[in-house]
Design an enzyme around this catalytic site. Structure first.
Site, mmCIF file in Angstrom:
data_model
loop_
_atom_site.group_PDB
_atom_site.id
_atom_site.type_symbol
_atom_site.label_atom_id
_atom_site.label_comp_id
_atom_site.label_asym_id
_atom_site.label_seq_id
_atom_site.Cartn_x
_atom_site.Cartn_y
_atom_site.Cartn_z
ATOM 1 N N ASN A 108 0.855 -1.190 0.000
ATOM 2 C CA ASN A 108 0.000 0.000 0.000
ATOM 3 C C ASN A 108 0.886 1.233 0.000
ATOM 4 O OD1 ASN A 108 -2.424 1.547 0.255
ATOM 5 N ND2 ASN A 108 -1.999 1.810 2.443
ATOM 6 N N HIS A 110 0.807 5.256 1.323
ATOM 7 C CA HIS A 110 0.064 6.136 2.239
ATOM 8 C C HIS A 110 0.697 7.528 2.185
ATOM 9 C CE1 HIS A 110 -2.508 6.973 5.674
ATOM 10 N NE2 HIS A 110 -1.496 7.677 6.157
ATOM 11 N N SER A 142 4.718 6.920 2.199
ATOM 12 C CA SER A 142 5.324 5.652 2.641
ATOM 13 C C SER A 142 4.706 4.497 1.879
ATOM 14 C CB SER A 142 5.032 5.411 4.131
ATOM 15 O OG SER A 142 5.378 6.529 4.915
ATOM 16 N N ASP A 151 -2.492 0.541 8.022
ATOM 17 C CA ASP A 151 -1.251 1.325 7.929
ATOM 18 C C ASP A 151 -0.163 0.909 8.917
ATOM 19 O OD1 ASP A 151 -2.568 2.869 5.970
ATOM 20 O OD2 ASP A 151 -3.377 4.193 7.502
HETATM 21 C C1 GRF Z 1 -3.069 8.574 -2.515
HETATM 22 O O1 GRF Z 1 -2.846 9.741 -1.791
HETATM 23 C C2 GRF Z 1 -2.511 7.393 -1.748
HETATM 24 O O2 GRF Z 1 -1.426 7.725 -0.948
HETATM 25 C C3 GRF Z 1 -3.673 6.990 -0.884
HETATM 26 O O3 GRF Z 1 -4.817 7.225 -1.659
HETATM 27 C C4 GRF Z 1 -4.552 8.241 -2.620
HETATM 28 C C5 GRF Z 1 -4.926 7.681 -3.955
HETATM 29 O O4 GRF Z 1 -4.888 8.661 -4.954
HETATM 30 N N1 GRF Z 1 -3.541 5.628 -0.450
HETATM 31 P P1 GRF Z 1 -5.066 8.258 -6.480
HETATM 32 O O5 GRF Z 1 -6.454 7.616 -6.620
HETATM 33 O O6 GRF Z 1 -3.969 7.310 -6.819
HETATM 34 O O7 GRF Z 1 -4.987 9.547 -7.231
#
Ligand code: GRF
Length: 199
Positions: A108, A110, A142, A151
């Site tokens: 993932n 974040h 991260s 997370d």
């Molecule tokens: C990103 O900020 C990512 O860190 C989080 O969700 C958001 C997804 O944005 N997990 P996108 O749909 O890839 O534009």
């Protein structure tokens, strides 16, 4: 053998796009064999269609029982047989059956420097607003391995941005997102192709 990845997304899918782009230019040596989402009418689906990637919309509410939902989810994934599952803005809990079967093979990204500003409710603008409120002068993103707790899995890579005077949650989010787009495909490439032996 070509490595296979499945991407899970619930939103605009800009990270998904950066992964698609990296596979198309060859900096990420992998085949994206599917997009799994819990929502229709989202940008990520449009992006998948434009690039010939099959889409699976899997919604718990379409099943009679939680067990049916989880079994269906797992069966789809078993057919796709990915080497790695990539969460890219997927806003739904991953079924336990999937977590168990793909333990250590789910990543993932974040938008904060975990362990800071992670956990339940910490997504989207909430994260950036909390960073601004704290007065921190640094933020970032991260990449971590997904475990049952939101997370909390081991962080495997981070990148940083400065928090600038006058930043809003939107300006900070945009700066962090730019870093995400560069970092995530690189980390996926390394994770998929890491050597198992020390030379
Ligand atoms: C990103 O900020 C990512 O860190 C989080 O969700 C958001 C997804 O944005 N997990 P996108 O749909 O890839 O534009």
């Amino acid at each position: 053998m070509t490595k296979k990845i499945v991407v899970f997304a619930s939103g605009s899918g800009s990270n998904f796009q950066s992964i698609i782009n990296a596979t198309e230019t060859g900096s990420l040596q992998a085949e994206i064999c599917g997009l799994i989402t819990n929502r229709d009418n989202i940008g990520a689906i449009e992006r998948a269609k434009l690039h010939g990637i099959q889409v699976f919309i899997i919604r718990a509410e379409d099943f009679e029982t939680l067990a049916d939902y989880e079994n269906n989810f797992l069966e789809k994934l078993e057919k796709l047989a990915p080497d790695l599952i990539i969460l890219a803005g997927y806003l739904k809990k991953i079924p336990d059956a999937v977590l168990n079967e793909f333990e250590g093979k789910i990543l993932n990204i974040h938008p904060s420097l975990l362990p800071a500003y992670g956990g339940k409710g910490m997504y989207g603008q909430n994260v950036h607003q909390a960073v601004l409120k704290s007065g921190d002068t640094r933020s970032g993103c991260s990449v971590h391995i997904v475990t049952a707790e939101y997370d909390e899995g081991p962080v495997i890579a981070q990148d940083f941005v400065e928090v600038k005077p006058g930043d809003t949650a939107e300006t900070l989010a945009a700066r962090v997102l730019e870093k995400e787009h560069a970092l995530y495909p690189k980390v996926i490439q390394q994770f998929l192709h890491q050597k198992n032996t020390v030379s």
